[in-house]
Design an enzyme around this catalytic site. Structure first.
Site, PDB file in Angstrom:
ATOM      1  N   ARG A   1      26.670 -46.839  -2.003  1.00 58.85           N
ATOM      2  CA  ARG A   1      27.867 -47.198  -2.667  1.00 58.85           C
ATOM      3  C   ARG A   1      28.159 -48.981  -2.297  1.00 58.85           C
ATOM      4  O   ARG A   1      28.814 -49.670  -3.448  1.00 58.85           O
ATOM      5  CB  ARG A   1      29.209 -46.787  -2.125  1.00 58.85           C
ATOM      6  CG  ARG A   1      29.245 -45.337  -2.447  1.00 58.85           C
ATOM      7  CD  ARG A   1      30.783 -44.380  -1.847  1.00 58.85           C
ATOM      8  NE  ARG A   1      30.250 -44.328  -0.304  1.00 58.85           N
ATOM      9  CZ  ARG A   1      29.569 -43.617   0.144  1.00 58.85           C
ATOM     10  NH1 ARG A   1      29.019 -42.650  -0.294  1.00 58.85           N
ATOM     11  NH2 ARG A   1      29.664 -43.478   1.443  1.00 58.85           N
TER      12      ARG A   1
ATOM     13  N   GLU B   1      26.205 -40.618  13.910  1.00 64.68           N
ATOM     14  CA  GLU B   1      26.669 -39.968  14.899  1.00 64.68           C
ATOM     15  C   GLU B   1      25.902 -38.990  15.608  1.00 64.68           C
ATOM     16  O   GLU B   1      26.262 -38.753  16.945  1.00 64.68           O
ATOM     17  CB  GLU B   1      27.815 -39.154  14.186  1.00 64.68           C
ATOM     18  CG  GLU B   1      29.334 -39.102  14.840  1.00 64.68           C
ATOM     19  CD  GLU B   1      30.353 -38.566  13.707  1.00 64.68           C
ATOM     20  OE1 GLU B   1      29.987 -38.549  12.496  1.00 64.68           O
ATOM     21  OE2 GLU B   1      31.472 -38.253  14.170  1.00 64.68           O
TER      22      GLU B   1
END
Ligand code: AMP
Length: 172
Positions: A60, A97
């Protein structure tokens, strides 16, 4: 006007996994006025400096960085996830993560001393942007700042980007 940008961002709960509130910026992109405004505000973070290259982060970040580059009269450089760039690359790993990701840049994409603005859509933990900064340092870039449309300030990602100026249009 940042208020109308803020209002257009769609919070998508539990995407792409439980516990994440995803900031969906596609309503901004789809609105000509809001998209133009977001690019203007990102361009202003350059403070009028002459920029050689705007570097955007996969994926993005490309949307915003390429429009900013065009508006500032700068070149655009993609910083991509591993395995996407065809030429010789520099790469660095960063923490996700779970496990780690790798980002790459073409080794000749930025020349030593070129003035660079790094742009991404969103600053969360700062791991991705910090990896990008590391690569730009390796290439000898003069990094004048790191700019985001959105910052999730409670994750304190900006601390990972010291000592570079960090600019965010919308802070949560
Ligand atoms: P981080 O490395 O944790 O700062 O994550 C930043 C990258 O992950 C950016 O390129 C974002 O596009 C994406 N990202 C992380 N969290 C979110 C979120 N809550 N909403 C949308 N994108 C996110």
């Amino acid at each position: 006007m940042p208020d109308s940008l803020r209002a257009a961002i769609r919070d998508v709960v539990d995407f792409p996994q439980p516990g994440i509130v995803f900031k969906d910026i596609t309503p901004i992109l789809a609105d000509a006025e809001l998209f133009r405004r977001s690019i203007s505000l990102l361009c202003a973070t350059a403070g009028g400096a002459r920029i050689d290259k705007v570097v955007g982060i996969d994926a993005r970040g490309f949307i915003f960085a390429s429009a900013v580059a065009d508006r500032l009269g700068a070149g655009f450089v993609p910083l991509r996830k591993q395995g996407k760039l065809p030429w010789k690359t520099r790469q660095t790993a960063y923490a996700l993560e779970y496990g780690e990701g790798i980002v790459e840049i073409h080794e000749d994409a930025v020349k030593p001393g070129e003035v660079v603005l790094l742009v991404d859509d969103l600053l969360a933990t700062g791991g991705t942007a910090a990896a990008a900064v590391k690569l730009l340092e390796q290439l000898g870039a003069t990094l004048i700042g790191v700019s985001f449309l959105i910052e999730l300030s409670f994750l304190n990602g900006r601390s990972k980007l010291q000592p570079y100026p960090v600019h965010s249009i919308l802070i949560y």
